[in-house]
Design an enzyme around this catalytic site. Sequence first.
Site, PDB file in Angstrom:
ATOM      1  CG  ASN A 180      -0.348  -0.137   2.534  1.00  0.00           C
ATOM      2  OD1 ASN A 180       0.700  -0.749   2.675  1.00  0.00           O
ATOM      3  ND2 ASN A 180      -0.981   0.403   3.545  1.00  0.00           N
ATOM      4  CB  ILE A 181       1.689   3.734  -2.292  1.00  0.00           C
ATOM      5  CG1 ILE A 181       2.633   2.593  -2.674  1.00  0.00           C
ATOM      6  CG2 ILE A 181       2.427   5.087  -2.370  1.00  0.00           C
ATOM      7  CD1 ILE A 181       3.101   2.635  -4.119  1.00  0.00           C
ATOM      8  CD  GLU A 182      -1.539   4.788   4.627  1.00  0.00           C
ATOM      9  OE1 GLU A 182      -1.111   5.698   5.369  1.00  0.00           O
ATOM     10  OE2 GLU A 182      -2.228   3.822   5.032  1.00  0.00           O
TER      11      GLU A 182
ATOM     12  CB  CYS B 293      -5.128  -1.563  -1.600  1.00  0.00           C
ATOM     13  SG  CYS B 293      -6.484  -0.821  -0.712  1.00  0.00           S
TER      14      CYS B 293
ATOM     15  CD  GLU C 255      -5.152  -6.170  -1.084  1.00  0.00           C
ATOM     16  OE1 GLU C 255      -4.654  -5.018  -1.029  1.00  0.00           O
ATOM     17  OE2 GLU C 255      -5.866  -6.624  -0.195  1.00  0.00           O
TER      18      GLU C 255
ATOM     19  CB  CYS D 223     -10.680  -3.053   0.519  1.00  0.00           C
ATOM     20  SG  CYS D 223     -10.092  -2.340  -1.033  1.00  0.00           S
TER      21      CYS D 223
ATOM     22  CB  CYS E 139      -8.399  -4.892  -3.602  1.00  0.00           C
ATOM     23  SG  CYS E 139      -7.300  -3.511  -3.229  1.00  0.00           S
TER      24      CYS E 139
HETATM   25  N1  THU Z   1      -5.224  -1.506   2.551  1.00  0.00           N
HETATM   26  C1  THU Z   1      -4.647  -2.358   1.650  1.00  0.00           C
HETATM   27  O1  THU Z   1      -3.480  -2.187   1.262  1.00  0.00           O
HETATM   28  N2  THU Z   1      -5.382  -3.383   1.175  1.00  0.00           N
HETATM   29  C2  THU Z   1      -6.689  -3.629   1.491  1.00  0.00           C
HETATM   30  O2  THU Z   1      -7.311  -4.508   0.916  1.00  0.00           O
HETATM   31  C3  THU Z   1      -7.339  -2.815   2.519  1.00  0.00           C
HETATM   32  C4  THU Z   1      -6.571  -1.666   3.033  1.00  0.00           C
HETATM   33  C5  THU Z   1      -4.447  -0.366   3.029  1.00  0.00           C
HETATM   34  C6  THU Z   1      -4.952   0.970   2.581  1.00  0.00           C
HETATM   35  C7  THU Z   1      -4.435   1.879   3.660  1.00  0.00           C
HETATM   36  O3  THU Z   1      -3.126   2.309   3.323  1.00  0.00           O
HETATM   37  C8  THU Z   1      -4.359   1.014   4.894  1.00  0.00           C
HETATM   38  O4  THU Z   1      -4.480  -0.323   4.447  1.00  0.00           O
HETATM   39  C9  THU Z   1      -5.441   1.290   5.908  1.00  0.00           C
HETATM   40  O5  THU Z   1      -6.695   1.252   5.347  1.00  0.00           O
END
Ligand code: THU
Length: 131
Positions: free
Chosen positions: A42-44, A53, A55, A90, A93
């Site tokens: 994940n890259i915020e 996310c 995935e 999620c 994804c």
């Molecule tokens: N996140 C994922 O990388 N994959 C998911 O399927 C659900 C959430 C990440 C997004 C965000 O950076 C962090 O988890 C918190 O929601």
Amino acid sequence: MTDKELFDIAKEAVALSRAPYSGFNVGAALLCKNGKVYKGANIENAAYSATVCAERTAVFRAVLDGETEFVSIAVAAKNQNGEYVSAPPCGTCRQVLSEFCKSDFKVIFGTDDNLNCITLNDILPYSFSLL
Ligand code: THU
């Protein structure tokens, strides 16, 4: 490759995560039919909705490399306390996976003690498609 082996690669990918806002680090490992494995994380973003996310980064990396046939994905996550926790993909994804993967595509998530393996069809029945 076993589910556990793919999950171990997802755990390695957790280290690639950039999650300064949530502190929730996610790693993914996508297995292609030809045996290649793509890591994602994940890259915020400060504008939270621009976050991507783990995935999806794995899927997009693979697709940009010309890969379109996938067998399974494993997802591993660490919470704010650095503990491994279960993180099923999620909804967004799941929809992205459904674009490229057949309904028997396997989704592996959980922890070393409790690893789940479920088909994409089971976690996203009646997925939207124009085709
Ligand atoms: N996140 C994922 O990388 N994959 C998911 O399927 C659900 C959430 C990440 C997004 C965000 O950076 C962090 O988890 C918190 O929601």
